[in-house]
Design a protein around this motif. Structure first.
Motif, mmCIF file in Angstrom:
data_model
loop_
_atom_site.group_PDB
_atom_site.id
_atom_site.type_symbol
_atom_site.label_atom_id
_atom_site.label_comp_id
_atom_site.label_asym_id
_atom_site.label_seq_id
_atom_site.Cartn_x
_atom_site.Cartn_y
_atom_site.Cartn_z
ATOM 1 N N TRP A 192 0.768 -0.930 -0.315
ATOM 2 C CA TRP A 192 0.094 0.274 -0.120
ATOM 3 C C TRP A 192 0.905 1.300 -0.075
ATOM 4 O O TRP A 192 0.367 1.961 -0.456
ATOM 5 C CB TRP A 192 -1.450 -0.109 1.091
ATOM 6 C CG TRP A 192 -0.014 -0.465 2.954
ATOM 7 C CD1 TRP A 192 -0.201 -1.185 3.098
ATOM 8 C CD2 TRP A 192 0.289 0.886 3.587
ATOM 9 N NE1 TRP A 192 -0.104 -0.879 4.521
ATOM 10 C CE2 TRP A 192 0.679 0.709 4.860
ATOM 11 C CE3 TRP A 192 0.171 1.890 3.408
ATOM 12 C CZ2 TRP A 192 1.044 1.056 5.522
ATOM 13 C CZ3 TRP A 192 1.121 3.273 4.568
ATOM 14 C CH2 TRP A 192 1.319 2.676 5.095
ATOM 15 N N GLU A 193 2.113 1.432 0.295
ATOM 16 C CA GLU A 193 3.068 2.109 0.912
ATOM 17 C C GLU A 193 3.555 2.909 -0.874
ATOM 18 O O GLU A 193 3.006 4.298 -1.510
ATOM 19 C CB GLU A 193 4.513 2.100 1.227
ATOM 20 C CG GLU A 193 4.136 1.360 2.824
ATOM 21 C CD GLU A 193 4.172 0.536 3.201
ATOM 22 O OE1 GLU A 193 4.570 0.265 4.210
ATOM 23 O OE2 GLU A 193 3.512 -0.727 2.482
ATOM 24 N N ILE A 194 3.454 2.058 -1.482
ATOM 25 C CA ILE A 194 4.045 1.917 -3.036
ATOM 26 C C ILE A 194 2.610 3.291 -3.522
ATOM 27 O O ILE A 194 2.269 3.999 -3.982
ATOM 28 C CB ILE A 194 4.447 0.979 -3.952
ATOM 29 C CG1 ILE A 194 5.835 0.837 -3.521
ATOM 30 C CG2 ILE A 194 4.132 2.018 -5.868
ATOM 31 C CD1 ILE A 194 6.343 -0.563 -4.578
ATOM 32 N N GLY A 195 1.387 2.823 -3.576
ATOM 33 C CA GLY A 195 0.338 2.572 -3.938
ATOM 34 C C GLY A 195 -0.078 4.056 -3.971
ATOM 35 O O GLY A 195 -0.708 5.483 -4.219
ATOM 36 N N LEU A 196 -0.698 4.662 -2.568
ATOM 37 C CA LEU A 196 -0.082 5.845 -1.725
ATOM 38 C C LEU A 196 0.293 6.995 -1.951
ATOM 39 O O LEU A 196 -0.129 8.039 -2.569
ATOM 40 C CB LEU A 196 -0.626 5.447 -0.291
ATOM 41 C CG LEU A 196 -0.517 6.634 0.417
ATOM 42 C CD1 LEU A 196 -2.184 7.416 0.359
ATOM 43 C CD2 LEU A 196 -0.518 6.605 2.418
ATOM 44 N N SER A 197 1.510 6.498 -2.289
ATOM 45 C CA SER A 197 2.517 7.734 -2.473
ATOM 46 C C SER A 197 1.690 8.220 -3.709
ATOM 47 O O SER A 197 2.050 9.495 -4.353
ATOM 48 C CB SER A 197 4.236 6.787 -2.281
ATOM 49 O OG SER A 197 4.913 8.576 -2.594
ATOM 50 N N VAL A 226 -0.135 2.890 11.026
ATOM 51 C CA VAL A 226 -1.332 4.413 10.863
ATOM 52 C C VAL A 226 -0.755 5.631 10.628
ATOM 53 O O VAL A 226 -0.184 6.460 9.340
ATOM 54 C CB VAL A 226 -2.354 4.351 12.163
ATOM 55 C CG1 VAL A 226 -3.609 5.667 12.000
ATOM 56 C CG2 VAL A 226 -3.179 3.173 11.934
ATOM 57 N N ALA A 227 0.679 5.997 11.086
ATOM 58 C CA ALA A 227 1.218 7.058 11.122
ATOM 59 C C ALA A 227 1.503 6.925 9.628
ATOM 60 O O ALA A 227 1.936 8.048 9.394
ATOM 61 C CB ALA A 227 2.581 7.011 11.802
ATOM 62 N N ILE A 228 2.190 6.185 9.894
ATOM 63 C CA ILE A 228 3.533 6.434 8.498
ATOM 64 C C ILE A 228 2.423 5.931 7.379
ATOM 65 O O ILE A 228 2.059 6.752 5.974
ATOM 66 C CB ILE A 228 4.336 4.426 7.885
ATOM 67 C CG1 ILE A 228 5.827 4.412 9.051
ATOM 68 C CG2 ILE A 228 4.459 4.734 6.585
ATOM 69 C CD1 ILE A 228 5.647 3.133 8.983
ATOM 70 N N ALA A 229 0.759 5.539 7.492
ATOM 71 C CA ALA A 229 0.261 5.583 6.060
ATOM 72 C C ALA A 229 -0.337 7.221 6.375
ATOM 73 O O ALA A 229 -0.315 8.240 5.027
ATOM 74 C CB ALA A 229 -1.016 4.896 6.267
#
Length: 644
Positions: A192-197, A226-229
């Motif tokens: 999700w990190e890649i897509g969200l960014s 949650v914080a990273i998101a």
């Protein structure tokens, strides 16, 4: 903080009733939201503590009725799922218990197939239409779109915002249903990190970020996650795996086998009794996550989540690694922040303008039909319509459902006759009591999600061309319809009655893929069918005049002549209604020569469906109630605990 927490899509039919209600109760007590998943929802849960405030609209449209839509705070269009992107779903027949079948408007014990795509979404413009449809069906609900983290998701998200979605969900590959194929879990999707960014950066670069709320899910477990998101751009956070672990899931990955020994993901009554979960377990877990997040926010100097949304500068790549290969990873592009000034919105601040007030319903129909809505008086009216009038009748239908629930009004309480060319989604989701007649033609998605209403379409009275040789309605008519009637004096485009769950429809010809994925109802086709007819059809019956067997997909269905006298009478009654409502020339000819007509009709029926209907009828003949008959038939087919 906990009001920003959501639970992932937990399908009614995958989870046990007890587990599903436990999750919903916990989230409602917290002030967050739970998600129905694509299996619909038992109407007994509406307006109670177990109501799912997020109602999902997936490709199969299981249980998507006017009543279902009106009881939501958010309607989520599931375009794909992080754990199995690009794939449809399959609920085996041994998990389709009577309660599940009732909720999904399907047949007890018969397997259910979800198409991989939405058949009314083949472009961003189509998505904009579905968003508009759902906004008309429930004006107070926000409309969300769930996307899978993957290459190019940023460009798609920009289109989704322009299509006027209120929320976007970025779903990561991790977590997800235990019934997903192992190859999908291991080899499809992205973190999700890649897509969200990518979504956050693309929306900022196009100055669209402030129009939409971003949600993320994909195995969030801790306050740190949650914080990273939030620092990557998310404002709302979805949890799926963690709440299930809190109420007793042991990740055995047997969700599809109906054998979960902890009663979390099974419909077996004996196993369901083993469920020990309580709403308090999820509530405590979520509060601990919130407390963990608060401590991180305090260390970073943030007072609110909105302050930390998109603050990439608070993230930095580790400079010490336990693996040599990790040293080759460069996260520079992932942590790029396009704009830092206040002139570009970093989080949601500007609501979308859906232009609901421009519809024919808001300008005329609701006001005109107020006596019927408030006093159940009969209303008759004749109006002009043009193809820019989209989703006509849907807001009026939602007002009926608000007041009278699933039953709606008495048949034909409101009859509105239109003359002209109707725009897309004419009569979408209309309930019982509302009849729409159209003299002219209609665009795509006619009668989408029909929920008890009646739709009649015929050519202009002065037309001289043969109606049976000309297309009068567009593609994907009656997609996901659950109940009601339809009479079409002319031919339809492609995918007529795709995923029909219960309507009775008569049409004089259809394009390719007719009755695809159908699970219920009756369809009488008086002309040609096009290729790939009845593909994935697992329920209901189609009667076709002079069917070309080469155009029929016989993987799940068989072709029979019409021999039963009662069935002949029922089909004749459908044809008589068609002639009565439309004055069809072809209908008159076929009716006048009925004895010959009936010999040309082919009955298209799924084999598994026919077997279950026979078992249910046999149990009813033995004196059992309808509910008992369905359970007896299920046990004969799949064993007492659905393990055959």
């Amino acid at each position: 903080i906990v009001k920003r927490f959501r639970t992932g899509a937990m399908s009614y039919g995958a989870l046990s009733k007890e587990a599903h209600e436990c999750v919903a109760t916990a989230m409602n007590r917290l002030g967050g939201m739970s998600n129905t998943g694509e299996g619909g929802e038992d109407s007994a849960r509406f307006d109670t503590e177990t109501n799912d405030r997020i109602k999902q609209v997936a490709s199969a449209r299981f249980g998507v009725t006017s009543d279902y839509l009106i009881h939501a705070d958010e309607l989520q269009i599931k375009c794909s799922q992080g754990a199995k992107p690009g794939e449809g779903g399959h609920l085996p027949g041994n998990k389709v218990y009577p309660d599940i079948a009732k909720t999904r408007h399907a047949t007890t014990g018969v397997a259910l197939i979800s198409p991989p795509p939405h058949h009314d979404i083949y472009s961003i413009e189509d998505l904009a239409e579905l968003i508009f449809d759902l906004k008309n069906a429930n004006r107070k609900a926000t409309i969300g779109v769930k996307l899978t983290s993957g290459a190019g998701i940023g460009t798609i998200a920009a289109g989704v915002v322009k299509a006027k979605a209120d929320d976007i969900v970025v779903s990561g590959y991790d977590g997800g249903t235990g019934a997903s194929p192992r190859t999908s879990l291991r080899h499809a999707g992205l973190p999700w990190e890649i897509g969200l960014s990518e979504v956050q950066q693309t929306l900022l670069l196009n100055r669209l970020r402030d129009r939409v709320t971003l949600e993320v899910d994909g195995k969030l477990l801790t306050g740190r996650d949650v914080a990273i998101a939030a620092l990557f751009g998310a404002e709302v956070f979805g949890f799926g795996t963690a709440p299930l672990l809190a109420i007793g899931c042991h990740m055995l990955r047997v969700c599809h086998l109906n054998t979960c020994p902890y009663g979390v993901c099974t419909q077996d009554e004996k196993l369901r009794k083993r469920f020990k979960g309580k709403p308090e377990y999820i509530i405590n877990f979520m509060r601990f996550v919130a407390q963990d997040l608060r401590e991180i926010m305090a260390r970073l100097g943030f007072h609110t989540i909105d302050e930390m949304v998109g603050r990439y500068d608070c993230l930095k790549q580790r400079d010490h690694f336990g693996n040599w290969k990790a040293k080759t990873v460069n996260l520079k592009n992932l942590l790029y922040r396009p704009y830092t000034d206040a002139s570009v919105g970093q989080h949601f601040t500007t609501p979308q303008n859906h232009k609901i007030n421009t519809t024919l319903d808001m300008s005329k129909l609701v006001r005109m039909c107020r006596p019927a809505l408030e006093e159940q008086k009969h209303i008759r009216a004749r109006l002009r319509i043009k193809n820019t009038d989209r989703v006509t009748g849907t807001i009026l239908g939602s007002e009926i459902t608000k007041r009278y629930g699933e039953k709606g009004l008495a048949e034909d309480t409101i009859i509105l006759s239109f003359v002209g060319s109707a725009g897309q989604s004419f009569g979408a989701f209309i309930p019982c009591g509302l009849t729409l007649t159209l003299e002219g033609d209609a665009n795509d998605y006619l009668g989408k999600g029909l929920s008890g209403g009646k739709i009649i379409v015929s050519p202009p009275r002065e037309s001289v061309f043969p109606a049976e040789d000309n297309i009068i309605i567009g593609n994907v008519a009656f997609y996901g319809a659950t109940s009601g009637e339809a009479y079409i004096n002319g031919t339809a485009g492609e995918r007529f009655c795709v995923r029909n769950s219960g309507i009775s429809a008569v049409v004089e010809g259809v394009g390719n893929h007719g009755c695809e994925y159908m699970t219920g109802g009756r369809v009488l086709i008086l002309g040609q069918t096009g290729r790939n007819f009845a593909a994935g059809m697992s329920g209901g019956i189609a009667y076709v005049y002079d069917l070309d067997p080469n155009k029929c997909n016989t993987d799940l269905v068989k072709l029979e002549p019409l021999t039963d006298d009662d069935e002949k009478a029922a089909v004749k009654a459908m044809l008589e209604k068609h002639v009565h409502y439309t004055d069809s020339n072809l209908g008159h000819i076929l009716l006048e020569n009925w004895d010959d007509t009936v010999t040309h009709l082919t009955k298209v029926i799924p084999e598994a469906y026919e077997e279950m209907v026979a078992l249910i009828a046999q149990a009813e003949a033995e004196g059992h109630t309808d509910q008992e008959a369905h359970m007896i038939a299920f046990e004969k087919k799949h064993g007492k605990n659905g393990k055959n």
